[in-house]
Design a protein around this motif. Structure first.
Motif, short mmCIF file in Angstrom:
data_model
loop_
_atom_site.label_atom_id
_atom_site.label_comp_id
_atom_site.label_asym_id
_atom_site.label_seq_id
_atom_site.Cartn_x
_atom_site.Cartn_y
_atom_site.Cartn_z
N THR A 299 2.14 -6.85 9.37
CA THR A 299 2.35 -6.02 10.56
C THR A 299 3.82 -5.63 10.74
O THR A 299 4.32 -5.56 11.86
CB THR A 299 1.86 -6.74 11.84
OG1 THR A 299 2.51 -8.02 11.93
CG2 THR A 299 0.35 -6.92 11.81
N GLY A 300 4.51 -5.44 9.61
CA GLY A 300 5.85 -4.88 9.72
C GLY A 300 6.99 -5.73 9.26
O GLY A 300 8.16 -5.41 9.54
N VAL B 162 1.11 -1.18 -5.20
CA VAL B 162 2.21 -1.86 -5.88
C VAL B 162 1.97 -3.36 -5.80
O VAL B 162 1.73 -3.90 -4.72
CB VAL B 162 3.57 -1.51 -5.23
CG1 VAL B 162 4.64 -2.52 -5.63
CG2 VAL B 162 4.01 -0.11 -5.64
N VAL B 163 2.00 -4.02 -6.96
CA VAL B 163 1.85 -5.47 -7.02
C VAL B 163 3.09 -6.02 -7.70
O VAL B 163 3.43 -5.61 -8.82
CB VAL B 163 0.60 -5.88 -7.80
CG1 VAL B 163 0.51 -7.40 -7.89
CG2 VAL B 163 -0.65 -5.31 -7.13
N GLY C 216 0.81 -1.21 0.00
CA GLY C 216 0.00 0.00 0.00
C GLY C 216 0.84 1.26 0.00
O GLY C 216 2.07 1.23 -0.07
N LYS C 217 0.15 2.41 0.10
CA LYS C 217 0.83 3.69 -0.02
C LYS C 217 1.83 3.94 1.10
O LYS C 217 2.76 4.74 0.95
CB LYS C 217 -0.19 4.82 -0.06
CG LYS C 217 -1.03 4.97 1.22
CD LYS C 217 -2.00 6.12 1.10
CE LYS C 217 -2.81 6.29 2.38
NZ LYS C 217 -3.75 7.43 2.28
N ASN C 218 1.68 3.28 2.24
CA ASN C 218 2.60 3.48 3.36
C ASN C 218 3.77 2.51 3.35
O ASN C 218 4.59 2.49 4.27
CB ASN C 218 1.85 3.34 4.69
CG ASN C 218 0.80 4.42 4.87
OD1 ASN C 218 1.02 5.57 4.49
ND2 ASN C 218 -0.33 4.07 5.46
N GLY C 219 3.84 1.69 2.29
CA GLY C 219 4.93 0.73 2.19
C GLY C 219 4.67 -0.55 2.94
O GLY C 219 5.57 -1.38 3.09
N ASP C 220 3.46 -0.75 3.44
CA ASP C 220 3.13 -1.95 4.20
C ASP C 220 2.60 -3.04 3.28
O ASP C 220 1.88 -2.76 2.31
CB ASP C 220 2.08 -1.64 5.27
CG ASP C 220 2.57 -0.61 6.28
OD1 ASP C 220 3.76 -0.66 6.61
OD2 ASP C 220 1.76 0.22 6.71
N PHE C 221 2.92 -4.29 3.60
CA PHE C 221 2.36 -5.40 2.85
C PHE C 221 0.86 -5.51 3.16
O PHE C 221 0.45 -5.59 4.32
CB PHE C 221 3.04 -6.72 3.23
CG PHE C 221 4.37 -6.93 2.59
CD1 PHE C 221 4.48 -6.96 1.20
CD2 PHE C 221 5.52 -7.08 3.34
CE1 PHE C 221 5.71 -7.17 0.59
CE2 PHE C 221 6.74 -7.28 2.74
CZ PHE C 221 6.85 -7.32 1.36
N LYS D 205 16.18 1.86 0.83
CA LYS D 205 16.31 1.87 -0.63
C LYS D 205 15.06 1.28 -1.29
O LYS D 205 14.53 1.82 -2.26
CB LYS D 205 17.55 1.08 -1.04
CG LYS D 205 17.77 0.98 -2.54
CD LYS D 205 19.01 0.14 -2.85
CE LYS D 205 19.19 -0.05 -4.34
NZ LYS D 205 20.37 -0.89 -4.65
N PHE D 206 14.60 0.15 -0.74
CA PHE D 206 13.39 -0.49 -1.25
C PHE D 206 12.18 0.42 -1.09
O PHE D 206 11.38 0.60 -2.02
CB PHE D 206 13.17 -1.82 -0.53
CG PHE D 206 11.92 -2.55 -0.94
CD1 PHE D 206 11.86 -3.24 -2.14
CD2 PHE D 206 10.80 -2.55 -0.12
CE1 PHE D 206 10.71 -3.92 -2.52
CE2 PHE D 206 9.65 -3.22 -0.50
CZ PHE D 206 9.60 -3.91 -1.69
#
Length: 329
Positions: free
Chosen positions: A43-44, A104-105, A18-23, A58-59
């Protein structure tokens, strides 16, 4: 088949961020590769996949660029499994938009996978993403069609419920509203009053002045009725020269006052055609029911009140001009 079912059928790790970089989602192959369960991923676990903070940042930066630009991205480096083992990875992804939100997928490739399976898996993932985009476009178009249909239906309902001469409700629609109000009032054991107001000698005006002038007179009366309505009252054109007024939760005394106000205002209306002054009056029939006293079924109560109010109007018109007759329920 939904996206998750499709992704779980792909023999390489697939994820959604998602937009926050969370799976937000990982498939079964992703879980098997890294050793983390679905809850840990969502959860992180993104930070746990990288052996140092710099690689994680970087990711994250690459993901944010893709979400901002909508462009695909790729990361080469090392990841760390839950058991501490490191693995060289090639992570590639695309951006999809679902209901205005970007995601992102992507998929993870590594040396442990059979080489022949990787290109096929990537192709299947691309097909999945294309299906999602195509489905999104179709759903968006269907939503637009649904909105346009609802607007058109609303316009048609509006046109079908309004009398084009007076701007009041037409007879069919008003009677449907009367049916709803009668059922409501019966249920709460409340009151309702019904009025029929008719232009005296309407047919004579039509014969003498024509329909155009008579329509103007009808509009004057309709406007007068409209000006005396409260927010809860209902009014409509009942016949060519008559109007029905429904007063929910109001007794006959209120109905009589309403008629008097309308009659007094209509008497002051002056219209001139071909140097002739036209003076109009209206007569009215009234009835009502207190359902706390008269416990009637809604269908019978409505028919009964319509008969009573029509009878009252007939008596008023036979009595002369500017008359009012009440028929008690």
């Amino acid at each position: 088949m939904n996206y998750e079912q499709f992704a779980n059928g792909i023999p390489i790790p697939v994820f959604m961020v998602g937009k926050n970089g969370d799976f937000l989602f990982v498939n079964n192959s992703m879980i098997e590769m890294y050793g983390y369960n679905l809850k840990e991923f969502t959860t992180g676990a993104v930070d746990l996949l990288f052996s140092n903070k710099g690689e994680a940042e970087k990711f994250y930066d690459l993901i944010k660029v893709s979400l901002k630009t909508g462009q695909s991205g790729q990361y080469f480096g090392q990841n760390q499994k839950k058991n501490g083992e490191t693995v060289d990875v090639d992570i590639s992804w695309s951006v999809v938009t679902l209901e205005t939100q970007k995601y992102v997928v992507g998929c993870v490739l590594n040396a442990d996978l059979q080489k022949g399976a990787q290109p096929d898996a990537q192709n299947r993932l691309r097909e999945s993403l294309m299906e999602i985009e195509e489905r999104k476009e179709i759903e968006e178009e269907l939503r637009n069609i649904h909105i346009r249909l609802r607007k058109a239906t609303a316009r048609l309902q509006g046109l079908s419920s309004i009398d084009h001469v007076t701007g009041l409700y037409n007879r069919v629609y008003l009677l449907s509203l009367l049916d709803e109000e009668t059922k409501r009032v019966v249920e709460i054991k409340g009151k309702i009053s019904l009025i029929l107001i008719a232009i005296d000698y309407y047919e004579q005006y039509v014969e003498k002045f024509g329909i155009a002038i008579t329509d103007q007179l009808t509009q004057y009366v309709a406007q007068t009725i409209q000006e005396n309505l409260s927010s809860r009252d209902l009014a409509g054109r009942y016949t060519d020269g008559s109007f029905m007024v429904v007063l929910p939760d109001r007794d006959l005394a209120a109905a009589e006052n309403f008629v008097k106000e309308v009659q007094n205002s209509v008497q002051n209306i002056k219209s001139t055609t071909d140097n002739q002054s036209i003076h109009i009056t209206v007569s009215a029939g009234l009835t009502g029911n207190n359902f706390r006293v008269n416990k009637l079924k809604p269908d019978f109560a409505q028919r009964w009140m319509l008969q009573l109010v029509q009878s009252a109007l007939n008596k008023a018109q036979k009595s002369g001009r500017n008359e009012m007759v009440v028929e008690l329920a």
